[in-house]
Design an enzyme around this catalytic site. Structure first.
Site, short mmCIF file in Angstrom:
data_model
loop_
_atom_site.label_atom_id
_atom_site.label_comp_id
_atom_site.label_asym_id
_atom_site.label_seq_id
_atom_site.Cartn_x
_atom_site.Cartn_y
_atom_site.Cartn_z
N ARG A 148 0.84 -1.21 0.00
CA ARG A 148 0.00 0.00 0.00
C ARG A 148 0.87 1.25 0.00
O ARG A 148 0.58 2.21 -0.72
CB ARG A 148 -0.94 0.00 1.20
CG ARG A 148 -2.04 -1.05 1.15
CD ARG A 148 -2.91 -1.01 2.39
NE ARG A 148 -3.66 0.25 2.49
CZ ARG A 148 -4.38 0.59 3.56
NH1 ARG A 148 -4.43 -0.22 4.61
NH2 ARG A 148 -5.03 1.74 3.58
N CYS A 165 -1.27 6.06 9.11
CA CYS A 165 -1.66 4.74 8.59
C CYS A 165 -2.77 4.94 7.57
O CYS A 165 -2.76 5.90 6.80
CB CYS A 165 -2.08 3.82 9.73
SG CYS A 165 -3.49 4.40 10.70
#
Length: 281
Positions: free
Chosen positions: A179, A240
């Site tokens: 990611r 995050c």
């Protein structure tokens, strides 16, 4: 106790819980690790339910898991009957997942005696300890206290944009490497792939034991962070996907002795969705 953590052994030894508020802060949606599923509600006895998604998130704000308002903290405290001098023990049903997020929220609002149950419900059950199938019903005691957010605990996108130029703090993105480097699509619609310019990547699972239930030891965490060239005197901002798992890394840094830490609350859900903000892949 100076550590953010308490053990299941310690909690089991507390035969008198009159001075302790045990809070179940589990969440329904688990991202970034394989979730532990339950067919029915299982709780640690004498615990209250506090919803991270509803009670500890500003649902009127744009974004995912936005930090709660002072009014919301007041409401939760009044509902259950605790204040900043109370002892709070937080646990979740994944071992270590949402409890660090709730911990950082309470710490940021001035709670000094708040702790994470290391291993949470899974470790408690694995040890054969007594469980329940209900939460305590809140008494609705009114708490006469004004809760104020420590503004240094949470950073905004504007702060991060300035930091790209100043590099005053190191931004650590704890999402999985695929990611971070934009090799896979983001799970949220409309969110770009990639990462904040000049940020580094350290997936949050690396600070947990192999079963994902507990934090690694402080010494193991020190070795990990030293290998990543962390500097104990430097400033760190953790990010995050939505501000949840960043708090796992934030707590791990505190366990390893790092003090100058804070959270980018909007995290990639905010940054990746705002096409005016720069990205790297």
């Amino acid at each position: 106790m100076n550590s953010p953590l308490v053990t299941t052994e310690w909690l089991a030894s507390q035969t008198d819980l009159s001075g302790i508020f045990l809070l179940d802060v589990s969440v329904a949606n688990v991202v970034g690790k394989t979730p532990i599923s339950y067919d029915q509600l299982i709780t640690i006895p004498n615990s209250y339910k506090v919803s991270v998604d509803r009670d500890l998130s500003n649902t009127e704000a744009v974004g995912v898991h936005v930090f709660p308002t002072e009014k919301q903290i007041q409401s939760v405290a009044n509902n259950i009957g605790f204040n900043t001098q109370s002892t709070l023990v937080l646990y979740d049903d994944q071992g270590i997942y949402s409890s660090p997020r709730a911990w950082w929220i309470f710490k940021s609002f001035g709670f000094e005696h708040v702790f994470i149950l290391d291993g949470g419900l899974p470790k408690w059950r694995a040890e054969g300890r007594m469980t329940d199938m209900v939460h305590l019903v809140p008494s609705g005691n009114i708490v006469s206290e004004d809760f104020k957010l420590d503004l240094s605990a949470v950073k905004t996108a504007t702060d991060l944009l300035v930091n790209i130029e100043t590099e005053a703090s190191t931004v650590v993105d704890v999402r999985a490497a695929d990611r971070f480097f934009g090799r896979v699509p983001e799970p949220r619609p409309g969110v770009r792939s990639g990462h904040i310019p000049k940020s580094s990547n350290l997936p949050f699972l690396k600070v947990l034991t192999s079963d994902g239930l507990t934090f690694k030891s402080p010494n193991e965490l020190k070795v990990l962070f030293e290998a990543e060239n962390f500097n104990p005197t430097a400033s760190y901002i953790f990010s995050c996907g939505s501000g949840m798992t960043a708090c796992i890394m934030l707590v791990a840094a505190i366990l390893a002795g790092y003090e100058n830490v804070c959270l980018y609350d909007g995290s990639w859900a905010e940054w990746g969705a705002d096409r005016s903000l720069p990205i790297e892949v």
